[in-house]
Design a protein around this motif. Structure first.
Motif: not given
Length: 199
Positions: A180-190
């Protein structure tokens, strides 16, 4: 195994220094009979790291083994480990760039696990190295994914060791939080796989 109708493929984990001609002949024969994947532990592109963890051979020998598999048309999945002793973030990104250059069929990424009863556990308990925290690991994986070809299959972005023997990092036991943290970071940083491929 192939006589069992429910078996649709075989995955074989081995080392690059165990791929003699007889082994390659056997693997190639099975690759024509079933969905065969050979998994090779690359771990790191850095020879000083491989010597420190007592890998038993240097990166050039790993690449030679990988190329022998490729020449036989055998599907190959490479494993890399983040957080190995004394490796910097830049070194881990260099390992991902090496994976991108080799273009295996797939890659598995995981965090270093310190397991009870190992030499690595002794080193860790003696303060010889420190481990990445979860946020650092997530940042590195997201950046590594950006460097990999968009078509490469990512079979793992985290792993979990035997919880009964795992000394550290304990956060790695919560795979859902890491994913979940990887998914979230990808969304946050495009961010996405292949965003910086060939940089």
């Amino acid at each position: 195994m192939l006589e069992e109708k429910r078996v649709v493929g075989i995955s074989v984990g081995t080392r690059a220094d165990c791929l003699g001609a007889d082994v390659l002949d056997c693997l190639e024969a099975y690759s024509h009979k079933t969905n065969l994947t050979v998994e090779l532990g690359m771990q790191s592109v850095h020879d000083q790291t491989l010597m420190q963890i007592n890998r038993g051979y240097l990166h050039a020998e790993f690449e030679a083994g990988f190329e022998r598999l490729r020449a036989r048309g055998i599907r190959t999945c490479l494993h890399i480990i983040n957080g190995l002793p004394d490796e910097t973030e830049e070194m881990m990104l260099q390992t991902a760039k090496a994976v991108a250059r080799l273009k295996p069929d797939a890659v598995k990424i995981q965090m270093l696990h310190v397991i009870r009863g190992t030499r690595l556990a002794q080193m860790y308990e003696n303060g010889a190295f420190s481990l990445l925290d979860r946020e650092e690991y997530i940042d590195i994986v997201v950046r590594q994914l950006e460097l990999l070809p968009p078509e490469m299959v990512i079979e793992r972005v985290t792993g979990d060791g035997d919880k009964a023997k795992l000394i550290a990092p304990l956060w790695s036991a919560d795979k859902i939080a890491v994913l979940g943290g990887i998914d979230k970071r990808q969304r946050e940083t495009d961010s996405w796989q292949g965003k910086r491929y060939l940089e």
